[in-house]
Enzyme design. Structure first.
Site, mmCIF file in Angstrom:
data_model
loop_
_atom_site.group_PDB
_atom_site.id
_atom_site.type_symbol
_atom_site.label_atom_id
_atom_site.label_comp_id
_atom_site.label_asym_id
_atom_site.label_seq_id
_atom_site.Cartn_x
_atom_site.Cartn_y
_atom_site.Cartn_z
ATOM 1 N N THR A 167 46.681 62.261 12.078
ATOM 2 C CA THR A 167 46.031 62.602 10.806
ATOM 3 C C THR A 167 47.050 63.146 9.810
ATOM 4 O OG1 THR A 167 43.978 63.097 11.989
ATOM 5 C CG2 THR A 167 44.188 63.945 9.743
ATOM 6 N N LEU B 136 35.960 68.584 12.227
ATOM 7 C CA LEU B 136 36.269 69.161 13.531
ATOM 8 C C LEU B 136 35.664 70.552 13.682
ATOM 9 C CD1 LEU B 136 37.647 68.994 16.229
ATOM 10 C CD2 LEU B 136 39.816 69.528 15.126
ATOM 11 N N THR C 53 43.830 75.341 18.396
ATOM 12 C CA THR C 53 44.116 73.945 18.730
ATOM 13 C C THR C 53 44.473 73.167 17.470
ATOM 14 O OG1 THR C 53 41.749 73.414 18.545
ATOM 15 C CG2 THR C 53 42.589 73.927 20.752
ATOM 16 N N ARG D 142 47.363 73.942 14.431
ATOM 17 C CA ARG D 142 48.811 73.826 14.261
ATOM 18 C C ARG D 142 49.451 75.171 14.566
ATOM 19 N NH1 ARG D 142 47.999 69.281 14.630
ATOM 20 N NH2 ARG D 142 48.608 67.519 13.285
ATOM 21 N N ASP E 160 47.249 75.701 22.033
ATOM 22 C CA ASP E 160 47.657 74.341 22.392
ATOM 23 C C ASP E 160 48.811 73.842 21.536
ATOM 24 O OD1 ASP E 160 47.191 71.775 23.821
ATOM 25 O OD2 ASP E 160 46.591 71.036 21.848
ATOM 26 N N GLU F 134 57.827 72.075 18.319
ATOM 27 C CA GLU F 134 57.433 71.294 19.494
ATOM 28 C C GLU F 134 58.407 70.145 19.691
ATOM 29 O OE1 GLU F 134 52.634 72.178 19.016
ATOM 30 O OE2 GLU F 134 53.465 70.261 18.371
ATOM 31 N N HIS G 236 50.157 70.852 23.578
ATOM 32 C CA HIS G 236 49.649 70.004 22.503
ATOM 33 C C HIS G 236 48.934 68.768 23.057
ATOM 34 C CE1 HIS G 236 50.358 69.024 18.005
ATOM 35 N NE2 HIS G 236 49.229 68.470 18.428
ATOM 36 N N ILE G 237 47.908 69.023 23.868
ATOM 37 C CA ILE G 237 47.169 67.926 24.508
ATOM 38 C C ILE G 237 45.695 67.895 24.128
ATOM 39 C CG2 ILE G 237 48.692 67.744 26.503
ATOM 40 C CD1 ILE G 237 46.630 69.458 28.067
ATOM 41 N N ALA G 238 45.255 68.795 23.236
ATOM 42 C CA ALA G 238 43.833 68.835 22.900
ATOM 43 C C ALA G 238 43.338 67.503 22.353
ATOM 44 C CB ALA G 238 43.559 69.957 21.897
ATOM 45 N N TRP G 239 44.208 66.798 21.643
ATOM 46 C CA TRP G 239 43.834 65.534 20.988
ATOM 47 C C TRP G 239 43.845 64.330 21.925
ATOM 48 C CZ3 TRP G 239 47.221 61.305 20.722
ATOM 49 C CH2 TRP G 239 48.497 61.553 21.262
#
Length: 315
Positions: A72, A156, A230, A232, A256, A261, A282-285
């Site tokens: 996004t 969201l 979750t 940034r 997350d 990163e 950073h795996i929520a997505w």
């Protein structure tokens, strides 16, 4: 149509057939900056998740017509340069909403139930040593009845709000920090933090939201509050969060995302040893269903562009 994927590894080996059907597809797991030009010299379409395309590169790729961001956020693309060189830029929004919502409540549930600590105890043989049928060493809290504050009420944030309501929480939408007027259905930012039992962050990272949650905001929170990020990494000041956890200003946090990163070894959250922090990479997505939706959306963006139709166009 010549299509190049610069960082296919971020798509977790998902089938790229929907994109391959649209032209000649060349896919690289990862691409270093110095390799972009040679790999993309004939590309009409570039697909990138996190690889940066700056003004110099865009100017050096005369055949380039479309940049598809496999995400996004488009902060990795110099949009003005793309516009100046008549290169279209398209992104994808909404594909990961179910995945992020699920991850948000998975982390929150773990925190409020102390599942991670109980699981460790079970593996360590402590249940076998119990004098009763269960163990009640760590607090267990319910979401029901709690003041659930949401920062960022886009699609969201609204989806998270709906699930929170299903749990029986009292949902509060925080107004923007520093706003002079409070919109209907919202609560002033600091006032919302003061009564929050749970804070869940779902706003974008901008100049206005960088360090949105800092020392003063943690001081406003109650000692039993939980905070979930979750969105940034730069939205929450990481050292301030560690200080708040160490000083029992809040009960716990689930994170997350980090400012840099992949995580750096000197990051204060990476080095924090307390049991009241859950950290995921950073795996929520990244549910397999979400990534499949992402690939399909990219294919639709390319097809629309080829047909002369604007779809998810940023530039």
């Amino acid at each position: 149509m010549q299509i190049v994927v610069l960082d296919a590894k971020t798509l977790a080996n998902t089938d790229l057939t929907p994109i391959a059907k649209l032209g000649t597809l060349t896919s690289y797991d990862m691409t270093a900056y110095e390799d972009i030009l040679s790999r993309c010299e004939n590309a009409e379409v570039i697909i990138t998740n996190k690889v940066k395309l700056d003004a110099k590169l865009i100017a050096s790729l005369p055949k380039l017509k479309l940049i598809c961001v496999a995400a996004t956020g488009v902060n990795n693309i110099e949009l003005e340069a793309a516009k100046a060189h008549h290169v279209a830029v398209a992104n994808v929004a909404g594909y990961s909403t179910p995945s992020v919502v699920q991850h948000t409540f998975t982390m929150l549930g773990n925190l409020m139930t102390n599942i991670h600590r109980y699981q460790q105890d079970c593996h360590a043989g402590r249940w076998q040593q119990s004098s009763m049928f269960c163990r009640l060493d760590y607090d267990i809290s319910e979401i029901a009845g709690k003041h659930f504050v949401i920062i960022g009420h886009g699609a969201l944030g609204e989806a998270v709000a709906n699930v929170a309501k299903a749990f029986g929480a009292k949902v509060i939408i925080a107004e923007r920090k520093g706003a002079t007027q409070v919109r209907n259905g919202r609560m002033a930012f600091t006032e919302a933090l003061r009564i929050a039992d749970i804070v869940s962050i779902h706003c974008p990272l901008t100049a206005e939201t960088e360090n949105l949650i800092d020392d003063a905001e943690f001081a406003a929170l109650q000692g039993h509050a939980f905070i979930i990020n979750t969105a940034r990494g730069g939205i929450v000041n990481e050292q301030a969060l560690v200080n708040a956890l160490n000083n029992n200003q809040i009960a716990g946090a689930a994170v997350d995302v980090l400012t840099h990163e992949p995580a750096r070894t000197d990051n204060p959250l990476v080095n924090y040893q307390g049991d009241n922090l859950l950290l995921t990479p950073h795996i929520a997505w990244a549910s397999k269903e979400a990534i499949a939706r992402l690939v399909n959306e990219i294919a639709l963006n390319i097809n629309a562009f080829a047909s002369g139709t604007d779809r998810n166009r940023v530039v």
